[in-house]
Write an enzyme that holds these catalytic residues in place. Sequence first.
Site, PDB file in Angstrom:
ATOM      1  N   LYS A  95     -85.242  30.496  54.503  1.00 38.64           N
ATOM      2  CA  LYS A  95     -84.114  29.585  54.790  1.00 38.64           C
ATOM      3  C   LYS A  95     -82.897  30.411  55.182  1.00 38.64           C
ATOM      4  CE  LYS A  95     -81.652  25.662  52.623  1.00 38.64           C
ATOM      5  NZ  LYS A  95     -81.570  24.825  51.416  1.00 38.64           N
ATOM      6  N   SER A 173     -81.905  20.010  52.149  1.00 44.49           N
ATOM      7  CA  SER A 173     -81.315  20.833  53.174  1.00 44.49           C
ATOM      8  C   SER A 173     -82.242  21.934  53.692  1.00 44.49           C
ATOM      9  CB  SER A 173     -80.007  21.462  52.670  1.00 44.49           C
ATOM     10  OG  SER A 173     -80.262  22.319  51.605  1.00 44.49           O
ATOM     11  N   SER A 197     -83.098  19.811  47.510  1.00 40.86           N
ATOM     12  CA  SER A 197     -83.288  20.435  48.821  1.00 40.86           C
ATOM     13  C   SER A 197     -84.604  21.155  49.022  1.00 40.86           C
ATOM     14  CB  SER A 197     -82.130  21.404  49.105  1.00 40.86           C
ATOM     15  OG  SER A 197     -80.944  20.670  49.287  1.00 40.86           O
TER      16      SER A 197
END
Lengths: 507, 65
Positions: A95, A173, A197
Amino acid sequence: MSARYPGEDDLAFRGVAELARLLEDQQVSSAELVDLCHRRLEHLGPRYNAVATLTPQRAKAEAQRASLAKRPSRPRSPQHGSLHDPLRGIPYGAKDLLAARGAPTTWGAPPYRDQVFDYDATVIEKLGRAGAVLAGKLAMVELAGGGGYRYPSASLQGPGRNPWNLEYWSGGSSSGSGAAVAAGLVPFTVGSETSGSIITPASYCGVTGLRPTYGLVSRYGAMALSWTLDKLGPMARSAEDCALVLQAMAGPDRHDPTCAGRRFHYDPLLLPGLQRLRLGYAPADFQDLAAAAARPAFAGALDTIRTLGARFTEVTLPGDLPYGPMVRTILGAEGATIFAGLIESQDFELLVDEKQKAGLRADSAITAREYLNAMRLRALVQDAFRHVFEGVDVLIGVGRPGPATRVDEPLDGRPSSINPPPPSGSGGNPALIAAGNLAGLPALCLPCGFTPQGLPLAIQLVGRPFEENTLLSLGAWYQTQTDWHRRRPPGLDRPPAAHQRQAGSEP
Amino acid sequence: MMAKVRPRRQAPGTEQTNSARAPQLPPEDREALRQEAEEQVQRTAEALRRFALPMSSEPAFVFKP
């Protein structure tokens, strides 16, 4: 994108454990795997707005080192097949809130589009020492959605699109991290969770995701959104794969004072041990509180788990605790403090989502009294879970009550797929994501089926602090009884359909 | 914890993809979002205040030397 050699598409959807065995048996090389992943990230990644940055030179060098490293010559372990060096040569994505030396780390936000660090986050260092190969940085909601956001387009990389249906959101996210595993771009990814997330994109994309106990994994080198809520965790094609990755990620780190200093070793429970588990659940989560289209899959998941023969107990958390407002206040106050410099700068206006900007500004006004009261209530949440875990070992819930929402649907209203809230007192644990994060508990998200429209659904298993082994063992058993985690999105290698969007454009 | 920021220099061999432009909202919509966000903070604070805490209850991060 066409395959370069027979069986390549199949290889793209193999999990970490399977690929590790192929590498050990020299049926494939790390260089070949890296080449496959890079081609898929490059050609298919933009379809889902999943990619922030590719790291081909680094990946090539790491793959070469992995190939040259001598594998242990010890006999194969009976526990999980053979895997003494399971991540060596395996490509992965991180990420884009994780620092990777020399590569852009954008935090999904335009103000940081050119940000570059000259060091690796600890988890990337640890995965590198384990021989894993960083193939690229993956898209995310800007600033991990700190101030709240209205639309999935709240990202420098554009809205995360779901590999199962491009008109739907991949979840966030950790949007790119979920989509990349689902679409077979990389075998595993590293995501993060402050409140949902990892669980949300894992649920929406039909992949397995693990939110570890707070403090098990170092956060050094990761963008902070909330000091007391942030966790880093793996997303992969199976519970076993998540376990293998967590083994490498977890452990002490002198750079992170919030680290618990505990290591993780996957030692799966055998069947008798699993059958002795006490399992808790709230029926309403799987019925009244779930989208109608999701209920058959949720019922099926419970039926499958019942065949284990473990004891089932109905359990609910206190319904009067304000879990959502607690998370909102703690995340808001900590996030607004972390990003105070950005909020007060001209670069703040560059953020994509207007609701995010309004939220961060408003959060700057949260008072110390409100924050401290939220933290006092948080202790009550921990007490509530301690009480629950006196009677059960694992709490089972749904990942999300319904499938992914449409990519153009606002996220702050009730999704059209979810029913109106039931009358109060209907029970259930609708705030399990918020509550579990407030208490710092681990959670494992497992694909459990699809809606009639073909969108993935998931359950989640929540456990006591540092009992990831129990969750992963139960999850691995569940995945011997089902094949949801092996399913592949349809039509990945066909030419893009008419509704296909170009990379980076608005929906 | 805050990540350390070093001078901005992109290493050779990295490639960046998918830059999106920020959409522009008219001022009245921005004002509506500002009000909505402030009201949300107020509602959240009220929801927490409604839950009576005994004086002795301490925050979840009590300091330990």
